[in-house]
Design a protein around this motif. Structure first.
Motif, short mmCIF file in Angstrom:
data_model
loop_
_atom_site.label_atom_id
_atom_site.label_comp_id
_atom_site.label_asym_id
_atom_site.label_seq_id
_atom_site.Cartn_x
_atom_site.Cartn_y
_atom_site.Cartn_z
N GLN A 9 -3.49 -3.37 2.04
CA GLN A 9 -2.21 -2.87 2.54
C GLN A 9 -1.99 -1.42 2.11
O GLN A 9 -2.14 -1.08 0.93
CB GLN A 9 -1.06 -3.73 2.00
CG GLN A 9 -1.13 -5.19 2.41
CD GLN A 9 -1.11 -5.36 3.91
OE1 GLN A 9 -0.26 -4.84 4.61
NE2 GLN A 9 -2.10 -6.10 4.41
N ALA A 10 -1.62 -0.59 3.06
CA ALA A 10 -1.41 0.83 2.77
C ALA A 10 -0.27 1.04 1.77
O ALA A 10 -0.28 2.02 1.01
CB ALA A 10 -1.11 1.59 4.06
N GLY A 11 0.69 0.13 1.74
CA GLY A 11 1.84 0.28 0.85
C GLY A 11 1.65 -0.30 -0.53
O GLY A 11 2.57 -0.24 -1.35
N PHE A 12 0.46 -0.86 -0.81
CA PHE A 12 0.23 -1.45 -2.13
C PHE A 12 -0.66 -0.53 -2.94
O PHE A 12 -1.81 -0.27 -2.57
CB PHE A 12 -0.43 -2.83 -1.99
CG PHE A 12 -0.63 -3.53 -3.32
CD1 PHE A 12 0.43 -4.16 -3.95
CD2 PHE A 12 -1.87 -3.53 -3.93
CE1 PHE A 12 0.26 -4.80 -5.17
CE2 PHE A 12 -2.06 -4.16 -5.15
CZ PHE A 12 -0.99 -4.80 -5.77
N HIS A 13 -0.17 -0.06 -4.08
CA HIS A 13 -0.90 0.91 -4.89
C HIS A 13 -1.20 0.35 -6.29
O HIS A 13 -1.41 1.13 -7.23
CB HIS A 13 -0.09 2.20 -5.02
CG HIS A 13 0.31 2.79 -3.70
ND1 HIS A 13 -0.61 3.34 -2.83
CD2 HIS A 13 1.52 2.87 -3.08
CE1 HIS A 13 0.03 3.76 -1.73
NE2 HIS A 13 1.31 3.48 -1.86
N GLY A 14 -1.24 -0.96 -6.39
CA GLY A 14 -1.46 -1.57 -7.69
C GLY A 14 -2.84 -2.18 -7.84
O GLY A 14 -3.78 -1.82 -7.14
#
Length: 275
Positions: free
Chosen positions: A79-84
């Motif tokens: 997912q592009a919005g997940f940075h974890g």
């Protein structure tokens, strides 16, 4: 008929966790084809809403218990919005091998996913560690569902999100003592301290259940694995040592296999030789 019920429907749960793990080991290479996962379906019901619920956390840390072939971590990390980062844990070594094989071919996923061979009876992490914990299609196959959920809640940060599944459908009655009605499952989660409990229809055999741990913790701080993972035998701190993690207290060594899986359930562990 009895063998079919116990080994296929109940997946060996009444015979103990070793039998459950053995059955998953046996079908590991065919598991994804048997389940026929649809990536779009996974994104829509699992990773998209999870990313939305974690939107205020800068770099979320997620634990996926009974990760199997790693379908949730792969969907989430794409997912592009997940940075974890995600830690996937499972008691079946061969299922984890399939997960490791899958992520190696996916750019940007392997670097943010840690796979650990360890069962869910004891999660080797401090209290209040993860911004989200997930456990899909597995709770009914654990020896003690209540104890497993309590462990998941223990390692979840205040304000963190829990995503679980509850077994429903016509086969539920063939797992006596391991399944509950939707209302009973919500009541159980509430008795263990979770709030904002919401049940959502998902599959014919499973509901998705979302919940939140009371309190507030901003979370999202990036921490090295050595600060997160502890020795499952004595809870000591671990440090890297020649392709293994070694406990500073009991000197137990946990190998890091060629495929990257941290093998905490290996029966032939040996402390490293003094140099």
């Amino acid at each position: 008929a009895l063998a079919y019920w116990e080994l296929v429907v109940a997946e060996g749960v009444h015979l103990g966790p070793r039998v459950v793990i053995l059955l998953y080991d046996l079908i590991s290479r065919r598991y994804n084809s048997i389940k026929q996962f649809d990536p779009t379906y996974e994104d829509w019901f699992l990773s998209d809403p999870l990313v939305s619920k974690l939107r205020d956390v800068r770099a979320p840390l997620v634990l996926d218990v009974a990760t199997g072939t790693g379908r949730l971590p792969q969907s989430l990390l794409a997912q592009a919005g997940f940075h974890g980062q995600v830690i996937g844990m499972d008691g079946s070594r061969r299922m984890l091998a399939e997960a490791a094989r899958s992520v190696q071919s996916t750019s940007g996923v392997a670097e943010r996913l840690t796979l650990i061979w360890q069962d869910a009876s004891h999660l080797p992490f401090d209290d209040d560690t993860f911004d989200a914990v997930t456990c899909l299609e597995a709770l009914e196959f654990m020896p003690n569902t209540r104890r497993a959920i309590r462990e998941l809640i223990r390692v979840l940060r205040p304000g963190g999100v829990a995503l679980l599944t509850n077994r429903v459908g016509p086969w539920r009655k063939f797992l006596p003592g391991h399944t509950q009605s939707p209302l009973a499952f919500e009541t159980l989660l509430g008795s263990l301290g979770l709030e904002q409990i919401q049940t959502q229809a998902w599959q014919e055999e499973y509901d998705l259940v979302w919940a939140v741990k009371p309190g507030r913790d901003t979370g999202g701080d990036t921490r090295p694995l050595s600060n997160i993972l502890h020795c499952p035998r004595c809870n000591g701190n671990l440090s890297s040592h020649e392709k293994a993690l070694v406990c500073a207290a009991c000197r137990q060594a946990y190998p890091i296999a060629v495929d990257g899986v941290i093998e905490m359930m290996r029966s032939d562990h040996r402390p490293p030789t003094a140099t």
